[in-house]
Design an enzyme around this catalytic site. Structure first.
Site, PDB file in Angstrom:
ATOM      1  N   LYS A  81      11.607  14.488  -9.172  1.00  0.00           N
ATOM      2  CA  LYS A  81      12.556  13.768 -10.516  1.00  0.00           C
ATOM      3  C   LYS A  81      12.894  14.351 -11.792  1.00  0.00           C
ATOM      4  CE  LYS A  81      11.352   8.377  -9.179  1.00  0.00           C
ATOM      5  NZ  LYS A  81      10.654   7.283  -9.627  1.00  0.00           N
ATOM      6  N   ASP A 130      16.000   3.398 -11.967  1.00  0.00           N
ATOM      7  CA  ASP A 130      15.215   3.021 -11.825  1.00  0.00           C
ATOM      8  C   ASP A 130      15.006   2.085 -13.018  1.00  0.00           C
ATOM      9  OD1 ASP A 130      14.067   4.085  -9.371  1.00  0.00           O
ATOM     10  OD2 ASP A 130      13.191   5.862 -11.103  1.00  0.00           O
TER      11      ASP A 130
HETATM   12  P1  ATR Z   1       5.951   9.346 -11.282  1.00  0.00           P
HETATM   13  O1  ATR Z   1       7.010   9.920 -11.355  1.00  0.00           O
HETATM   14  O2  ATR Z   1       5.146   9.023 -10.218  1.00  0.00           O
HETATM   15  O3  ATR Z   1       5.702   8.205 -12.546  1.00  0.00           O
HETATM   16  P2  ATR Z   1       3.243  11.345 -12.125  1.00  0.00           P
HETATM   17  O4  ATR Z   1       4.921  11.991 -13.111  1.00  0.00           O
HETATM   18  O5  ATR Z   1       2.496  12.238 -11.180  1.00  0.00           O
HETATM   19  O6  ATR Z   1       4.623  10.388 -11.296  1.00  0.00           O
HETATM   20  O7  ATR Z   1       2.510  10.277 -13.007  1.00  0.00           O
HETATM   21  C1  ATR Z   1       1.268   9.978 -12.635  1.00  0.00           C
HETATM   22  C2  ATR Z   1       1.681   8.812 -13.337  1.00  0.00           C
HETATM   23  O8  ATR Z   1       0.097   8.155 -13.137  1.00  0.00           O
HETATM   24  C3  ATR Z   1       0.636   9.432 -15.113  1.00  0.00           C
HETATM   25  O9  ATR Z   1       0.423   8.489 -15.460  1.00  0.00           O
HETATM   26  C4  ATR Z   1      -1.180   9.442 -14.225  1.00  0.00           C
HETATM   27  O10 ATR Z   1      -1.902   9.945 -15.667  1.00  0.00           O
HETATM   28  P3  ATR Z   1      -1.935  11.263 -16.754  1.00  0.00           P
HETATM   29  O11 ATR Z   1      -1.020  11.689 -17.229  1.00  0.00           O
HETATM   30  O12 ATR Z   1      -3.842  11.622 -17.240  1.00  0.00           O
HETATM   31  O13 ATR Z   1      -2.474  12.515 -15.335  1.00  0.00           O
HETATM   32  C5  ATR Z   1      -1.387   8.122 -13.891  1.00  0.00           C
HETATM   33  N1  ATR Z   1      -2.785   8.653 -12.856  1.00  0.00           N
HETATM   34  C6  ATR Z   1      -2.855   9.004 -12.170  1.00  0.00           C
HETATM   35  N2  ATR Z   1      -3.846   8.377 -10.960  1.00  0.00           N
HETATM   36  C7  ATR Z   1      -4.117   7.921 -12.092  1.00  0.00           C
HETATM   37  C8  ATR Z   1      -5.701   7.194 -12.648  1.00  0.00           C
HETATM   38  N3  ATR Z   1      -7.298   8.077 -11.184  1.00  0.00           N
HETATM   39  N4  ATR Z   1      -6.233   7.110 -13.592  1.00  0.00           N
HETATM   40  C9  ATR Z   1      -4.991   6.276 -15.049  1.00  0.00           C
HETATM   41  N5  ATR Z   1      -3.657   7.446 -14.493  1.00  0.00           N
HETATM   42  C10 ATR Z   1      -4.018   7.865 -13.482  1.00  0.00           C
END
Ligand code: ATR
Length: 267
Positions: free
Chosen positions: A66, A102
């Site tokens: 994105k 979105d």
């Molecule tokens: P998207 O574009 O779908 O939002 P992304 O940019 O990869 O995808 O973001 C994923 C989100 O999920 C982030 O906020 C991530 O937290 P971090 O910034 O700390 O990585 C969050 N996330 C993924 N796995 C997680 C987990 N097990 N617990 C808490 N947050 C999680």
């Protein structure tokens, strides 16, 4: 043939092809087709340029592209520029235009105005950016929690909202979950600063994660009497707005809802 696609990595489980092909059929656009294409991050820009020069009319863009969708575009919609992410590309005469549907998709589903309401957004990725942008622009007071605090700080510097370390669940009128937690069966009440018993009836709880069954988060919210919006409703709303960009036609929402919910009526 007019081609459309969703570009992601991975993308095999996307419901967008079923949803968009059902919509195209309903509109009688028999020479259009929508497919899922798995594109690795280092191939993304070349692939998009190839598509724009060929039979493709446009594309949806999902994780993890994105941000790259913004950089590859020749023109950005105001929303895509402000949000800092794009989920929709439109190819016109070889030029690449980027949109973010979105944010407006979420706004179209809110049951009432959010001006003056307190909102908590969980997450700081691309999906969170669209949600925070939409809520801040609508006059809500937005707190943002993220596992990695630095990312929520940056997001709030860009878009407004206030980073929060330990949110009090009961304080919020609206709670929007945008992280990846739950996509692979993780327990939201282990990974997020929420308790299953912490929801209350006047709250609206939104979960961007989609699955056939209500997610653990939404199930708990409903049990406590909260109103909910699920990830499939969001998928339809953003997909409908993308379809309008590509075809200029009113999206057939009912057919799209039926397609994402596996032929059953809305749940
Ligand atoms: P998207 O574009 O779908 O939002 P992304 O940019 O990869 O995808 O973001 C994923 C989100 O999920 C982030 O906020 C991530 O937290 P971090 O910034 O700390 O990585 C969050 N996330 C993924 N796995 C997680 C987990 N097990 N617990 C808490 N947050 C999680």
């Amino acid at each position: 043939m007019k081609r459309l696609a969703v570009l992601g990595h991975p993308v095999a489980h996307s419901r967008s092809p079923a949803m968009q092909n059902a919509a195209l059929a309903e509109l009688g656009l028999d020479d259009w087709n929508y497919e899922a294409i798995d594109v690795a991050p280092d191939e993304f820009e070349d692939r998009v340029r190839e598509m724009a020069a060929g039979e493709f009319v446009g594309a949806n863009v999902t994780v993890p592209h994105k941000g790259a969708a913004l950089s590859v575009a020749d023109e950005l919609s105001e929303v895509a520029r402000e949000v800092g992410a794009a989920n929709t590309l439109h190819f016109e005469e070889g030029r690449i235009q980027a949109y973010n549907t979105d944010a407006k998709g979420l706004l179209s589903l809110l049951p009432g105005p959010v001006e003056g309401k307190r909102a908590l957004v969980l997450g700081a990725g691309g999906a969170a950016r669209a949600v925070v942008w939409a809520l801040v622009r609508s006059g809500a007071s937005v707190d943002v929690w993220n596992r990695t605090a630095l990312r929520s700080q940056h997001l709030c510097e860009d878009l407004g909202g206030a980073p929060v370390g330990e949110p009090t669940q009961g304080d919020y009128d609206l709670i929007a979950h945008t992280t990846a937690v739950g996509l692979s069966g993780e327990d939201p009440f282990e990974e997020l600063p929420l308790e299953a018993e912490g929801f209350r009836p006047e709250q609206l709880v939104v979960d961007l994660v989609y699955s056939d069954r209500p997610t653990a988060l939404l199930e708990a919210a409903r049990e406590r009497g909260a109103e909910t919006i699920d990830g499939l409703a969001i998928l339809v709303a953003q997909g409908a707005a993308s379809l309008r960009v590509w075809t200029g036609q009113d999206p057939p929402l009912e057919a799209m809802r039926r397609a994402v919910r596996g032929g059953e009526g809305p749940r």
